[in-house]
Design a protein around this motif. Structure first.
Motif, PDB file in Angstrom:
ATOM      1  N   LEU A  38      12.450  74.387  47.318  1.00 57.86           N
ATOM      2  CA  LEU A  38      12.462  73.196  46.482  1.00 57.86           C
ATOM      3  C   LEU A  38      12.305  73.559  45.011  1.00 57.86           C
ATOM      4  O   LEU A  38      12.997  73.011  44.147  1.00 57.86           O
ATOM      5  N   LEU A  39      11.398  74.476  44.699  1.00 58.79           N
ATOM      6  CA  LEU A  39      11.179  74.871  43.307  1.00 58.79           C
ATOM      7  C   LEU A  39      12.420  75.533  42.710  1.00 58.79           C
ATOM      8  O   LEU A  39      12.789  75.249  41.565  1.00 58.79           O
ATOM      9  N   VAL A  40      13.062  76.406  43.486  1.00 58.07           N
ATOM     10  CA  VAL A  40      14.283  77.056  43.002  1.00 58.07           C
ATOM     11  C   VAL A  40      15.368  76.010  42.725  1.00 58.07           C
ATOM     12  O   VAL A  40      16.061  76.057  41.697  1.00 58.07           O
ATOM     13  N   THR A  41      15.498  75.056  43.631  1.00 58.90           N
ATOM     14  CA  THR A  41      16.502  74.006  43.461  1.00 58.90           C
ATOM     15  C   THR A  41      16.191  73.149  42.242  1.00 58.90           C
ATOM     16  O   THR A  41      17.097  72.768  41.482  1.00 58.90           O
ATOM     17  N   LEU A  42      14.920  72.835  42.037  1.00 56.72           N
ATOM     18  CA  LEU A  42      14.515  72.063  40.858  1.00 56.72           C
ATOM     19  C   LEU A  42      14.880  72.793  39.566  1.00 56.72           C
ATOM     20  O   LEU A  42      15.349  72.172  38.601  1.00 56.72           O
ATOM     21  N   VAL A  43      14.664  74.098  39.542  1.00 55.01           N
ATOM     22  CA  VAL A  43      14.988  74.882  38.344  1.00 55.01           C
ATOM     23  C   VAL A  43      16.485  74.797  38.041  1.00 55.01           C
ATOM     24  O   VAL A  43      16.896  74.600  36.889  1.00 55.01           O
ATOM     25  N   ILE A  44      17.321  74.931  39.081  1.00 51.11           N
ATOM     26  CA  ILE A  44      18.771  74.872  38.866  1.00 51.11           C
ATOM     27  C   ILE A  44      19.184  73.487  38.381  1.00 51.11           C
ATOM     28  O   ILE A  44      19.958  73.343  37.425  1.00 51.11           O
ATOM     29  N   VAL A  45      18.660  72.446  39.037  1.00 47.06           N
ATOM     30  CA  VAL A  45      19.033  71.075  38.683  1.00 47.06           C
ATOM     31  C   VAL A  45      18.661  70.773  37.236  1.00 47.06           C
ATOM     32  O   VAL A  45      19.479  70.261  36.446  1.00 47.06           O
ATOM     33  N   TYR A  46      17.436  71.101  36.858  1.00 48.86           N
ATOM     34  CA  TYR A  46      16.987  70.731  35.517  1.00 48.86           C
ATOM     35  C   TYR A  46      17.503  71.686  34.449  1.00 48.86           C
ATOM     36  O   TYR A  46      17.535  71.325  33.265  1.00 48.86           O
ATOM     37  N   ALA A  47      17.931  72.875  34.823  1.00 44.70           N
ATOM     38  CA  ALA A  47      18.606  73.734  33.853  1.00 44.70           C
ATOM     39  C   ALA A  47      19.912  73.077  33.412  1.00 44.70           C
ATOM     40  O   ALA A  47      20.250  73.070  32.209  1.00 44.70           O
ATOM     41  N   TRP A  48      20.653  72.496  34.347  1.00 42.07           N
ATOM     42  CA  TRP A  48      21.890  71.809  33.998  1.00 42.07           C
ATOM     43  C   TRP A  48      21.606  70.505  33.256  1.00 42.07           C
ATOM     44  O   TRP A  48      22.350  70.123  32.349  1.00 42.07           O
ATOM     45  N   GLN A  49      20.540  69.817  33.634  1.00 47.07           N
ATOM     46  CA  GLN A  49      20.191  68.601  32.891  1.00 47.07           C
ATOM     47  C   GLN A  49      19.833  68.929  31.448  1.00 47.07           C
ATOM     48  O   GLN A  49      20.191  68.192  30.519  1.00 47.07           O
ATOM     49  N   LEU A  50      19.112  70.038  31.243  1.00 47.92           N
ATOM     50  CA  LEU A  50      18.785  70.470  29.881  1.00 47.92           C
ATOM     51  C   LEU A  50      20.052  70.833  29.111  1.00 47.92           C
ATOM     52  O   LEU A  50      20.195  70.487  27.931  1.00 47.92           O
ATOM     53  N   ALA A  51      20.982  71.518  29.773  1.00 51.85           N
ATOM     54  CA  ALA A  51      22.231  71.889  29.116  1.00 51.85           C
ATOM     55  C   ALA A  51      23.005  70.657  28.670  1.00 51.85           C
ATOM     56  O   ALA A  51      23.530  70.602  27.544  1.00 51.85           O
ATOM     57  N   PHE A  52      23.076  69.636  29.514  1.00 51.71           N
ATOM     58  CA  PHE A  52      23.794  68.421  29.148  1.00 51.71           C
ATOM     59  C   PHE A  52      23.044  67.614  28.097  1.00 51.71           C
ATOM     60  O   PHE A  52      23.663  66.875  27.320  1.00 51.71           O
ATOM     61  N   MET A  53      21.716  67.743  28.068  1.00 52.76           N
ATOM     62  CA  MET A  53      20.956  67.084  27.011  1.00 52.76           C
ATOM     63  C   MET A  53      21.287  67.704  25.650  1.00 52.76           C
ATOM     64  O   MET A  53      21.453  66.999  24.648  1.00 52.76           O
ATOM     65  N   LEU A  54      21.415  69.030  25.618  1.00 55.69           N
ATOM     66  CA  LEU A  54      21.706  69.715  24.362  1.00 55.69           C
ATOM     67  C   LEU A  54      23.165  69.529  23.940  1.00 55.69           C
ATOM     68  O   LEU A  54      23.459  69.402  22.749  1.00 55.69           O
ATOM     69  N   LEU A  55      24.079  69.503  24.922  1.00 51.43           N
ATOM     70  CA  LEU A  55      25.495  69.425  24.591  1.00 51.43           C
ATOM     71  C   LEU A  55      25.978  68.001  24.360  1.00 51.43           C
ATOM     72  O   LEU A  55      26.849  67.767  23.510  1.00 51.43           O
ATOM     73  N   ARG A  56      25.422  67.055  25.131  1.00 53.04           N
ATOM     74  CA  ARG A  56      25.957  65.691  25.083  1.00 53.04           C
ATOM     75  C   ARG A  56      24.884  64.633  24.834  1.00 53.04           C
ATOM     76  O   ARG A  56      25.150  63.442  24.980  1.00 53.04           O
ATOM     77  N   ALA A  57      23.678  65.063  24.448  1.00 51.80           N
ATOM     78  CA  ALA A  57      22.563  64.134  24.211  1.00 51.80           C
ATOM     79  C   ALA A  57      22.340  63.221  25.419  1.00 51.80           C
ATOM     80  O   ALA A  57      22.067  62.025  25.284  1.00 51.80           O
ATOM     81  N   GLN A  58      22.471  63.808  26.599  1.00 54.23           N
ATOM     82  CA  GLN A  58      22.327  63.068  27.861  1.00 54.23           C
ATOM     83  C   GLN A  58      20.935  63.349  28.408  1.00 54.23           C
ATOM     84  O   GLN A  58      20.649  64.469  28.835  1.00 54.23           O
ATOM     85  N   PRO A  59      20.020  62.378  28.395  1.00 54.10           N
ATOM     86  CA  PRO A  59      18.626  62.659  28.732  1.00 54.10           C
ATOM     87  C   PRO A  59      18.444  63.049  30.195  1.00 54.10           C
ATOM     88  O   PRO A  59      19.171  62.558  31.069  1.00 54.10           O
ATOM     89  N   PRO A  60      17.494  63.935  30.491  1.00 55.61           N
ATOM     90  CA  PRO A  60      17.192  64.274  31.882  1.00 55.61           C
ATOM     91  C   PRO A  60      16.679  63.056  32.641  1.00 55.61           C
ATOM     92  O   PRO A  60      16.212  62.081  32.040  1.00 55.61           O
TER      93      PRO A  60
END
Length: 260
Positions: A38-60
């Motif tokens: 679960l922790l590994v999956t959370l890291v992957i999911v929120y890494a992409w959410q962070l990337a989209f927040m930085l690239l497209r101002a899309q909040p996690p």
């Protein structure tokens, strides 16, 4: 709850609270293996959410926790870390983030990720869910109904179809089969974003999910139960917009008959 407070994030929060019994029963059975997954999956999911927040101002979104939980519980064991990261990334990005985030997606991102891993790596073993997950899923469904996040019509439709399957002699109530059916139904089919929106559509989607489970159990011999349930959830959610459209057409036809 006050109607004006129902935002995407409050819906995600209450949905996460409803799923806590299911998460607890699964983690209790899987122990450290489940926690690490679960922790590994959370890291992957929120890494992409962070990337989209930085690239497209899309909040996690808190919905990422729900996505990670569903993938961790239901995804097959990918042949290596790269394959797992690739599958989770594909589901999160293509299934949700490119549409603008949770609440705008067509399919549950976990459904996309699990299908990618399951069909992309057909030799990967599917998980065997603990029997206690059945009770966790039932508790989650009950809380979801109480919060107004899970449709009782969707549940009733599935219950009718599965009940008829049981009467026909199919082992849908088998303690080693029921957890996969109920957990997949709870996490994926009952998702308030991607499930049907009309009353008649929800009845039809529930009946379709249960009917597909019965069909696959009858014809798809040798497949893991989670694989069968995932396929049923994928088809049921893909057809949800069509079922809603048919329900609206039926409503308009009845209305024209009454007025004419």
């Amino acid at each position: 709850m006050i109607k004006g407070l129902w935002t995407r994030e409050t819906v995600a929060l209450f949905l996460l609270l409803a799923l806590l019994p299911l998460a607890v029963t699964w983690i209790t059975a899987e122990r450290w293996d489940g926690i690490v997954r679960l922790l590994v999956t959370l890291v992957i999911v929120y890494a992409w959410q962070l990337a989209f927040m930085l690239l497209r101002a899309q909040p996690p979104s808190l919905a990422g926790v729900i996505t990670a939980l569903a993938i961790a519980m239901l995804a097959p064991a990918a042949p290596g870390p790269f394959a797992y990261v690739l599958g989770v990334s594909f589901g999160v990005v293509i299934g949700e983030l490119v549409f603008g985030g949770w609440g705008r997606n067509i399919l549950h991102p976990a459904t996309v990720a699990i299908a990618f891993l399951g069909f992309g790596y057909p030799a990967a073993p599917w998980p065997e869910l603990p029997i206690t997950a059945t009770w966790g899923a039932l508790a989650a469904l009950g809380i979801g109904v109480a919060f107004g996040l899970v449709s009782i019509r969707l549940m009733a439709g599935a219950a009718i179809a599965l009940g008829l399957a049981a009467l026909a002699g199919l082992p849908v109530a088998d303690p080693f089969i029921a957890p996969a059916i109920l957990v997949t139904f709870t996490l994926l089919t009952c998702d308030p974003v991607t499930s049907a929106a009309t009353q008649l559509g929800r009845w039809a989607q529930g009946l379709l999910y249960g009917g597909l489970i019965a069909l696959f159990l009858s014809l798809w011999t040798g497949a893991a139960t989670v694989q069968l349930a995932l396929s049923a959830a994928l088809i049921a959610n893909l057809t949800a917009p069509l079922l809603d459209e048919l329900a609206l057409l039926a409503w308009h036809a009845r209305r024209r008959r009454r007025l004419g």
